[in-house]
Design an enzyme around this catalytic site. Structure first.
Site, PDB file in Angstrom:
ATOM      1  N   GLU A 271       7.675 -20.987  23.498  1.00 28.16           N
ATOM      2  CA  GLU A 271       7.374 -19.693  22.864  1.00 28.16           C
ATOM      3  C   GLU A 271       5.968 -19.207  23.193  1.00 28.16           C
ATOM      4  OE1 GLU A 271       8.128 -19.610  18.623  1.00 28.16           O
ATOM      5  OE2 GLU A 271      10.185 -18.982  18.982  1.00 28.16           O
ATOM      6  N   HIS A 292      18.877 -44.239  31.476  1.00 28.69           N
ATOM      7  CA  HIS A 292      20.280 -44.536  31.757  1.00 28.69           C
ATOM      8  C   HIS A 292      21.141 -43.291  31.654  1.00 28.69           C
ATOM      9  CE1 HIS A 292      19.283 -48.810  31.676  1.00 28.69           C
ATOM     10  NE2 HIS A 292      18.413 -48.440  30.749  1.00 28.69           N
ATOM     11  N   LYS A 403      17.501 -11.390  17.228  1.00 30.05           N
ATOM     12  CA  LYS A 403      17.508 -11.441  15.760  1.00 30.05           C
ATOM     13  C   LYS A 403      17.956 -10.098  15.183  1.00 30.05           C
ATOM     14  CE  LYS A 403      13.360 -14.011  14.753  1.00 30.05           C
ATOM     15  NZ  LYS A 403      12.294 -14.175  13.839  1.00 30.05           N
TER      16      LYS A 403
HETATM   17  O1  LIG Z   1       8.382 -19.409   9.529  1.00 32.64           O
HETATM   18  P1  LIG Z   1       9.309 -18.294   9.794  1.00 32.64           P
HETATM   19  O2  LIG Z   1       8.646 -16.945   9.631  1.00 32.64           O
HETATM   20  O3  LIG Z   1      10.552 -18.399   9.000  1.00 32.64           O
HETATM   21  O4  LIG Z   1       9.697 -18.345  11.307  1.00 32.64           O
HETATM   22  C1  LIG Z   1      10.429 -19.412  11.858  1.00 32.64           C
HETATM   23  C2  LIG Z   1      10.559 -19.256  13.363  1.00 32.64           C
HETATM   24  O5  LIG Z   1      11.302 -18.119  13.632  1.00 32.64           O
HETATM   25  C3  LIG Z   1      11.050 -17.245  14.679  1.00 32.64           C
HETATM   26  O6  LIG Z   1      12.213 -16.855  15.290  1.00 32.64           O
HETATM   27  C4  LIG Z   1       9.943 -17.525  15.656  1.00 32.64           C
HETATM   28  O7  LIG Z   1      10.339 -17.305  16.987  1.00 32.64           O
HETATM   29  C5  LIG Z   1       9.374 -18.901  15.507  1.00 32.64           C
HETATM   30  O8  LIG Z   1       8.110 -18.917  16.148  1.00 32.64           O
HETATM   31  C6  LIG Z   1       9.209 -19.275  14.066  1.00 32.64           C
HETATM   32  O9  LIG Z   1       8.631 -20.562  13.992  1.00 32.64           O
END
Ligand SMILES: O=P(O)(O)OC[C@H]1O[C@H](O)[C@H](O)[C@@H](O)[C@@H]1O
Length: 427
Positions: A271, A292, A403
């Protein structure tokens, strides 16, 4: 943390790096170090993470987890940076109880875990930096209902770690839950040495002060030269090798309990550095198991890899009982640790033999201080590599697209037209 980059030099490896190039790169490391120190001094977003060893308040963490100290298990609900740092610590180090992580949305796994857990004696640790992550909030709602169904007051067993705003903060306020803050300026994947990584470790009896002490020692070692700073040597060599075609970085600890460390590093690297067509694809491997399984490919497949070994010099050992078996004379009088170390050294040599670049990261033993140092060192290595690549180390814009589309689909949006289907089914 020590590092040996000898097997990544062009005298051994192709792709490999010449000493002259490293000397030139060292001048860029000096500039990058100045930039990093400036970012740290100003607590700039991301760079602030490298200040955590001086800033993290372990006493406040201990106070916050005290009501949960009687827990026999901790169930952490979080994903990515909100789970992997803690999981690295609780998997690597001895704990007083069991650590469980819900960092996926698999209904079968969630149901089975909740069926198996004694929720009465399980602390619920909910972590989200943004407080808006769908997977974490959905799992939390499912888990708290399971507590209620089991007749357990979940509000008494829950600790929340989150930022100043977001749905999780609202839920915590609504139910008056104890909340630990995610420190300002610290991206999730750089938060292992903050409340995020240390709180569940503290509930399970890990010596979090020693974790921080180990991290501090690594922080002290940051200097303007890769030849004096193991973390920068690693960041610089990964950058130089990537530029020469080592597009894959196989991270291969030789200690079972460090397997999760390779997962944590995979997120940190992918990332942070996977931008603008740059970065290395992190691959998780485990020695000796993957000798292995994957070693055939590493030694004889495409020459597009760096292999990073992680090895502890010292640790517990178990003697191999004598059996006088034919052909196994070499095991007589040996121990499992000696066997593992011999396999590690042989694998390292076998890759050097075919010119595959490899690097050895060595820690004293798998203990709280060394693991703290390893986490800090790899964070500093990644920040340094980001400076050399010239990428925005602390953002992850490419994660957002999927997302948003998933949210739209749940809201009833039409099927996507970005993908094409060519389905093959049995006649
Ligand atoms: O801690 P949060 O805000 O729930 O995020 C959790 C994760 O989700 C995201 O998709 C990011 O890409 C990550 O870098 C992050 O660690």
């Amino acid at each position: 943390m020590d590092i040996d980059i000898g097997n990544a030099l062009d005298a051994v490896a192709a792709p490999g790096v010449s000493r002259e190039y490293l000397d030139r790169l060292d001048r860029r490391v000096a500039d990058a170090h100045e930039r990093i120190e400036r970012g740290m001094a100003d607590d700039e977003f991301g760079y602030a993470a490298l200040n955590l060893p001086e800033r993290v308040d372990t006493a406040a963490i201990r106070d916050a987890v005290a009501p949960l100290a009687d827990s026999e298990a901790v169930l952490t609900v979080g994903i990515g940076g909100s789970a992997l740092g803690a999981a690295t610590l609780t998997d690597a180090l001895d704990t007083d109880g069991e650590a469980y992580y819900l960092d996926n949305v698999d209904p079968a796994q969630v149901s089975q875990l909740l069926d198996d857990l004694d929720l009465e004696s399980t602390a619920l640790n909910v972590v989200s930096r943004s407080g808006t992550t769908a997977e974490t909030l959905a799992n939390f709602l499912v888990v708290r209902e399971a507590y209620a169904d089991a007749g357990v007051d979940w509000t008494e067993r829950t600790l929340v770690t989150t930022g100043d705003s977001g749905n999780l903060r609202d839920l915590a306020d609504e139910h008056d839950l104890p909340v630990l803050p995610v420190p300002d300026g610290v991206p999730g994947r750089f938060s292992a040495l903050s409340t995020v990584g240390l709180a569940p470790a503290a509930i399970l009896g890990i010596d979090i002060e020693s974790v921080v002490t180990g991290a501090s020692a690594e922080r002290e070692s940051l200097s303007g030269s890769l030849y004096e700073t193991p973390a920068y040597a690693y960041g610089a060599i990964t950058y130089a090798l990537a530029a020469r075609g080592a597009n894959v970085n196989v991270v291969m600890p030789y200690h079972e309990t460090l397997e999760t460390y390779a997962e944590w590093y995979a997120q940190l690297s992918a990332e942070s550095l996977g931008k603008d067509g740059l970065g290395q694809t992190p691959v998780r491997a485990l020695g000796a198991t993957d000798q292995h399984s994957q070693l055939q490919l590493y030694r004889a497949g495409p020459n597009d890899k760096l292999v990073t070994f992680v090895h502890a010099r010292d640790g517990p050992d178990v003697a191999i009982p004598s059996a006088e078996l034919e052909g196994l004379d070499y095991l007589e009088g040996a121990s499992l640790g000696e066997l593992r170390d011999a396999e590690f050294e042989a694998t390292e040599a076998s890759l050097a033999d075919v010119g595959l670049p490899n690097v050895r990261i060595e820690i004293e033993r798998v203990d709280a201080a060394s693991v703290g140092g390893l986490l800090y060192g790899m964070e500093a290595a990644t920040v340094l590599a980001g400076e050399l690549y010239g990428v925005e180390t602390f953002t992850q814009p490419a994660v957002e697209w999927g997302k948003e589309v998933a949210r739209d689909l749940l809201r009833g949006a039409d099927a996507l037209d970005e993908t094409t289907s060519l389905r093959v089914t049995r006649e």
